[in-house]
Design a protein around this motif. Structure first.
Motif, PDB file in Angstrom:
ATOM      1  N   THR A   1      79.417 -38.205  10.372  1.00  0.00           N
ATOM      2  CA  THR A   1      80.385 -37.136  10.594  1.00  0.00           C
ATOM      3  C   THR A   1      80.591 -36.941  12.090  1.00  0.00           C
ATOM      4  O   THR A   1      79.852 -37.488  12.906  1.00  0.00           O
ATOM      5  CB  THR A   1      79.859 -35.810  10.026  1.00  0.00           C
ATOM      6  OG1 THR A   1      78.649 -35.488  10.710  1.00  0.00           O
ATOM      7  CG2 THR A   1      79.610 -35.893   8.539  1.00  0.00           C
ATOM      8  N   VAL A   2      81.578 -36.161  12.421  1.00  0.00           N
ATOM      9  CA  VAL A   2      81.865 -35.853  13.818  1.00  0.00           C
ATOM     10  C   VAL A   2      80.609 -35.309  14.507  1.00  0.00           C
ATOM     11  O   VAL A   2      80.214 -35.785  15.575  1.00  0.00           O
ATOM     12  CB  VAL A   2      83.020 -34.834  13.909  1.00  0.00           C
ATOM     13  CG1 VAL A   2      83.131 -34.257  15.310  1.00  0.00           C
ATOM     14  CG2 VAL A   2      84.330 -35.494  13.492  1.00  0.00           C
TER      15      VAL A   2
ATOM     16  N   LEU B   1      87.331 -29.337  19.505  1.00  0.00           N
ATOM     17  CA  LEU B   1      87.217 -29.889  18.153  1.00  0.00           C
ATOM     18  C   LEU B   1      86.346 -29.006  17.269  1.00  0.00           C
ATOM     19  O   LEU B   1      85.835 -29.465  16.259  1.00  0.00           O
ATOM     20  CB  LEU B   1      86.634 -31.299  18.201  1.00  0.00           C
ATOM     21  CG  LEU B   1      87.616 -32.429  18.470  1.00  0.00           C
ATOM     22  CD1 LEU B   1      86.884 -33.756  18.481  1.00  0.00           C
ATOM     23  CD2 LEU B   1      88.727 -32.461  17.442  1.00  0.00           C
TER      24      LEU B   1
ATOM     25  N   MET C   1      85.600 -29.157  13.193  1.00  0.00           N
ATOM     26  CA  MET C   1      85.787 -30.514  12.661  1.00  0.00           C
ATOM     27  C   MET C   1      84.445 -31.194  12.392  1.00  0.00           C
ATOM     28  O   MET C   1      84.425 -32.379  12.065  1.00  0.00           O
ATOM     29  CB  MET C   1      86.545 -31.371  13.674  1.00  0.00           C
ATOM     30  CG  MET C   1      87.875 -30.813  14.051  1.00  0.00           C
ATOM     31  SD  MET C   1      89.124 -31.466  12.960  1.00  0.00           S
ATOM     32  CE  MET C   1      90.595 -30.763  13.654  1.00  0.00           C
ATOM     33  N   GLU C   2      83.350 -30.466  12.564  1.00  0.00           N
ATOM     34  CA  GLU C   2      82.012 -31.059  12.519  1.00  0.00           C
ATOM     35  C   GLU C   2      81.784 -31.959  11.319  1.00  0.00           C
ATOM     36  O   GLU C   2      81.165 -33.009  11.422  1.00  0.00           O
ATOM     37  CB  GLU C   2      80.934 -29.966  12.512  1.00  0.00           C
ATOM     38  CG  GLU C   2      80.748 -29.227  13.810  1.00  0.00           C
ATOM     39  CD  GLU C   2      81.756 -28.111  14.017  1.00  0.00           C
ATOM     40  OE1 GLU C   2      82.666 -27.972  13.170  1.00  0.00           O
ATOM     41  OE2 GLU C   2      81.626 -27.386  15.018  1.00  0.00           O
TER      42      GLU C   2
ATOM     43  N   ARG D   1      83.877 -33.592   9.383  1.00  0.00           N
ATOM     44  CA  ARG D   1      84.816 -34.676   9.064  1.00  0.00           C
ATOM     45  C   ARG D   1      84.228 -36.039   9.420  1.00  0.00           C
ATOM     46  O   ARG D   1      83.387 -36.154  10.297  1.00  0.00           O
ATOM     47  CB  ARG D   1      86.091 -34.492   9.876  1.00  0.00           C
ATOM     48  CG  ARG D   1      86.784 -33.203   9.563  1.00  0.00           C
ATOM     49  CD  ARG D   1      88.157 -33.462   9.000  1.00  0.00           C
ATOM     50  NE  ARG D   1      88.946 -32.250   9.049  1.00  0.00           N
ATOM     51  CZ  ARG D   1      90.183 -32.209   9.514  1.00  0.00           C
ATOM     52  NH1 ARG D   1      90.746 -33.307   9.976  1.00  0.00           N
ATOM     53  NH2 ARG D   1      90.862 -31.095   9.519  1.00  0.00           N
TER      54      ARG D   1
ATOM     55  N   GLN E   1      89.019 -39.498   8.995  1.00  0.00           N
ATOM     56  CA  GLN E   1      89.818 -38.328   8.626  1.00  0.00           C
ATOM     57  C   GLN E   1      90.418 -37.641   9.856  1.00  0.00           C
ATOM     58  O   GLN E   1      90.891 -36.514   9.762  1.00  0.00           O
ATOM     59  CB  GLN E   1      88.946 -37.330   7.858  1.00  0.00           C
ATOM     60  CG  GLN E   1      88.424 -37.900   6.549  1.00  0.00           C
ATOM     61  CD  GLN E   1      87.326 -37.057   5.948  1.00  0.00           C
ATOM     62  OE1 GLN E   1      86.456 -36.552   6.657  1.00  0.00           O
ATOM     63  NE2 GLN E   1      87.348 -36.896   4.640  1.00  0.00           N
ATOM     64  N   LEU E   2      90.343 -38.322  11.003  1.00  0.00           N
ATOM     65  CA  LEU E   2      90.843 -37.714  12.242  1.00  0.00           C
ATOM     66  C   LEU E   2      92.051 -38.481  12.760  1.00  0.00           C
ATOM     67  O   LEU E   2      92.232 -39.659  12.470  1.00  0.00           O
ATOM     68  CB  LEU E   2      89.747 -37.752  13.312  1.00  0.00           C
ATOM     69  CG  LEU E   2      88.447 -37.023  13.017  1.00  0.00           C
ATOM     70  CD1 LEU E   2      87.461 -37.280  14.142  1.00  0.00           C
ATOM     71  CD2 LEU E   2      88.676 -35.532  12.857  1.00  0.00           C
TER      72      LEU E   2
ATOM     73  N   GLN F   1      92.191 -36.993  18.166  1.00  0.00           N
ATOM     74  CA  GLN F   1      90.934 -36.320  17.824  1.00  0.00           C
ATOM     75  C   GLN F   1      89.762 -37.281  17.932  1.00  0.00           C
ATOM     76  O   GLN F   1      88.694 -36.924  18.408  1.00  0.00           O
ATOM     77  CB  GLN F   1      91.024 -35.749  16.407  1.00  0.00           C
ATOM     78  CG  GLN F   1      91.972 -34.577  16.321  1.00  0.00           C
ATOM     79  CD  GLN F   1      92.275 -34.189  14.886  1.00  0.00           C
ATOM     80  OE1 GLN F   1      92.176 -35.005  13.968  1.00  0.00           O
ATOM     81  NE2 GLN F   1      92.647 -32.941  14.689  1.00  0.00           N
TER      82      GLN F   1
END
Ligand SMILES: Nc1ncnc2c1ncn2[C@@H]1O[C@H](COP(=O)(O)OP(=O)(O)OP(=O)(O)O)[C@@H](O)[C@H]1O
Ligand SMILES: [Mg+2]
Lengths: 369, 293
Positions: free
Chosen positions: A92-93, A124, A127-128, A130, A134-135, A139
């Protein structure tokens, strides 16, 4: 001013080819520094050597005064933002940003705060959870920035940071990167082959060619005073002249063009001697094409034949031929609408190419083909 | 209108599936629900109602879970798990070296070597192992010659021999999907990991392994399924005690002449395989990956 990165006579050979050849550069603390050059000139290789992803074949690299030539990448206070961002697609992000934290001193405790701060910095937050796919492109780039910045580097290395973005987004990100760099006060070393990008973003630019540094200077310096034909051409100048130094009096050189025209040029290169044959360049936007010989006595004038005019909206490009058939290009802003004031110039017609002598840029002997 | 057209176009597919898959499956299922006749074949069912209500139709399945057969089942499962684990342990480094370390011009040749064994029948290659492993075989002569042992080792006709044969036979099926996924791996991700501080080991476990998980899953499925049902290797290289599920089924049809029981065992094996495949498909779907099989 203290130095952030010192590159000393660095060479990198891949089998026989020297991708980077005896390059020396100083990057000051807090500077936004661009490596500009055409494809294959060794920009990425040089950047990767600063980051530690390649080892120089010769020469040394210091970061913040410490010799890091043999130091592995993660022990250098320099981190990289890769061209295609190289985000871990399975993380993830937040996990991407936290990736490097576990190799830093200090416990897990501070991680989440640091990740949060880094994501806030690049706007951001939220957005953690994602995954990278998905960006949007912009991003993703910000995640790559956060992932490097969270490790608090002294130097941030960016390989073509805008290349993978939509053209509309580029300008926006350009401003954002500059802003970020000012806020953080660390040095950014970035690679680009786009001259607008280099001019618009950086404090200083190194123009590279065939693994060597051709010229270093502020954007205005390399743009207005290119030292070599290569730099001039790379920055969009196409009108080159040859002349002979007729005389040198009180810092004013008289240049004699083959057509027998004399031209008084201030600030000539100190190494000029009377009798030297030299090349000079005049940038297209400094050149004017006129039907009438201009009245001002000091203007440099070359009689030409108009070959082509290209209407580009904001301006018009004129392609003209000199007395010996040389090709010159002038660009003139369409300050008035061409519908109101149509030009009297016609393709095939005679005209005068003129410029102010102070726009004459004598090119150095760097004509090493 | 369009609907009917689609059906017509699919007709050949349905015919093939039906003839070669569905019909035999139904026949096997029916067979597995009946009982063995006195002289082989199947026993007639005098009263279908009573046969069903008494639960006799599940007799074969009940029997398959009894002591000795359950033991064979467990051992087969265990052997298949071990084979899969060993091929993974050997295959991963090989695939890794092939995909990421081998010089470009060597790659095709090395990959070719992985596939070369397929040019010979598996049966013949298994026979070759008999010659290698027997007491006066090449392996023992080598060991004796170097003085590593002073008496020939009894390898042939043991579970070790079966294991060797299985791992040998299944290894390419592990290496190939692993290679495919390692080859796809974006190397700049490994550089990014190094730049962020990960050493080789750390970046292997945190980046390489998770990103090649689909290849690992495909390899596991490709190796585990045939290992579970195989009977050639255990027949040729294994001793009397190495009977596996595959041998048992083959035995029921060929030797014991208890076709209904063999059919029931085959059906159970198929169910196990199907479950595994479903789990695999589910896993790949969730990862948003293409299902390779
Ligand atoms: N790992 C490598 N092995 C062999 N040659 C290489 C390697 N990396 C780069 N080169 C060569 O070195 C030269 C410089 O490459 P580099 O990637 O630094 O160029 P670049 O200026 O970044 O170009 P671009 O704008 O296309 O990215 C090229 O001629 C390239 O082919
Ligand atoms: Mg590059």
């Amino acid at each position: 001013m203290p130095l952030s990165v010192e590159i000393r006579r660095v060479t990198k050979r891949f089998s026989d080819v020297a991708a980077v050849n005896e390059v020396s550069l100083d990057i000051r603390r807090g500077e936004l520094f661009a490596l500009l050059g055409p494809s294959g000139c060794g920009k990425t290789t040089l950047l990767r050597m600063v980051g530690g992803l390649e080892t120089p074949s010769a020469g040394t690299i210091h970061i913040e005064g410490i010799d890091v030539t043999e130091v592995p990448p993660h022990l250098r206070p320099a981190h990289m933002v890769f061209q295609q961002y190289a985000l871990f697609p399975h993380l993830t992000v937040a996990d991407n940003v936290a990736f490097g934290l576990r190799y830093k001193n200090g416990g897990r405790a501070g991680w989440s705060t640091k990740v949060k701060e880094a994501l806030d910095l690049v706007r951001l937050a939220g957005m953690e959870k994602r995954l990278p796919h998905q960006l949007s492109g912009g991003q993703r780039q910000r995640v790559a920035l956060a992932r490097a910045l969270v490790l608090e580097p002294k130097v941030l290395l960016l390989d073509e940071p805008l290349a993978a973005l939509d053209p509309q987004l580029r300008e926006e990100v350009q401003v954002e990167l500059k802003h970020l760099q000012r806020t953080l006060g660390i040095s950014f070393l970035f690679v680009t082959h786009d001259r607008e990008e280099a001019l618009g973003m950086s404090d200083r630019v190194a123009v590279m060619r065939h693994g060597r540094v051709e010229q270093v200077g502020t954007p205005a310096e390399i743009f207005e005073r290119p030292a070599t034909r290569f730099t001039a051409e790379f920055l969009g100048a196409t009108s080159f002249f040859t002349a002979e130094v007729a005389s040198l009096v009180d810092g004013v050189a008289t240049l004699r063009l083959p057509a027998g025209l004399d031209l008084q040029v201030p600030r000539p290169d100190a190494s000029l001697r009377p009798g030297d044959r030299i090349d000079f360049v005049v940038r297209p936007e400094k050149l004017r094409v006129r039907v009438e010989r201009p009245a001002e006595a000091e203007m440099a004038v070359v009689p030409v034949t108009v070959e082509e005019s290209i209407y580009q909206g904001m301006g018009t490009t004129w392609i003209v031929r000199g007395p010996a058939g040389e090709r010159f290009v002038a660009w003139e802003q369409n300050a008035a609408s061409v519908l109101d004031e149509p030009s009297a110039l016609r393709p095939g017609g005679a005209a005068f190419l003129c410029w102010h002598p102070r726009h004459t840029v004598v090119l150095g002997g760097g004509g090493d083909a | 209108m369009r609907r009917r057209g689609t059906w017509l176009l699919l007709l050949p597919t349905w015919l093939v599936l039906g003839m070669f898959f569905l019909v035999p499956l139904v026949l096997t299922l029916v067979l597995s629900l009946r009982q063995r006749g006195v002289y082989g074949g199947v026993a007639p069912i005098p009263d279908l109602g009573a046969y069903v209500t008494s639960g006799s139709f599940l007799g074969n399945y009940a029997r398959s879970f009894a002591g000795i057969y359950a033991g064979i089942g467990w051992r087969s499962l265990w052997m298949a798990v071990l084979t899969t684990a060993l091929t993974l342990a050997i295959g991963y480094p090989v695939a890794y070296a092939l995909a990421l370390r081998a010089p470009r011009r060597w790659k095709d040749l090395l990959l070719g070597l992985v596939v070369v064994p397929f040019w010979t029948s598996f049966l013949i290659r298994t026979y070759a192992w008999m010659f290698l492993l027997r007491t006066e075989g090449l392996v023992n002569r080598l060991l004796l010659g170097t003085g590593a042992v002073d008496r020939p080792l009894e390898i042939l006709y043991t579970e070790l021999a079966v294991m060797i044969g299985l791992v040998y036979g299944e290894l390419p099926f592990m290496i190939l999907p692993l290679y495919a996924s390692l080859e796809k791996l974006d190397r700049t991700l490994l550089e990014a990991a190094a730049d962020l501080g990960a050493g080789r080991v750390s970046s292997f476990w945190r980046v390489t392994v998770p990103l090649t998980a689909p290849g690992i899953a495909a390899g596991i499925v490709l190796v585990f399924i045939p290992s579970l049902g195989q009977f050639v290797v255990s027949d040729l290289l294994g001793g009397a005690r190495s009977m596996l599920l595959g041998n048992l089924i083959q035995n029921q049809f060929a030797v014991a002449r208890n076709q209904p029981f063999g059919a029931a065992l085959a059906f159970e094996l198929m169910a196990a395989v199907l479950l595994l495949l479903l789990a695999y498909a589910f896993y790949m779907k969730r990862k948003g990956e293409e299902v390779l099989l």
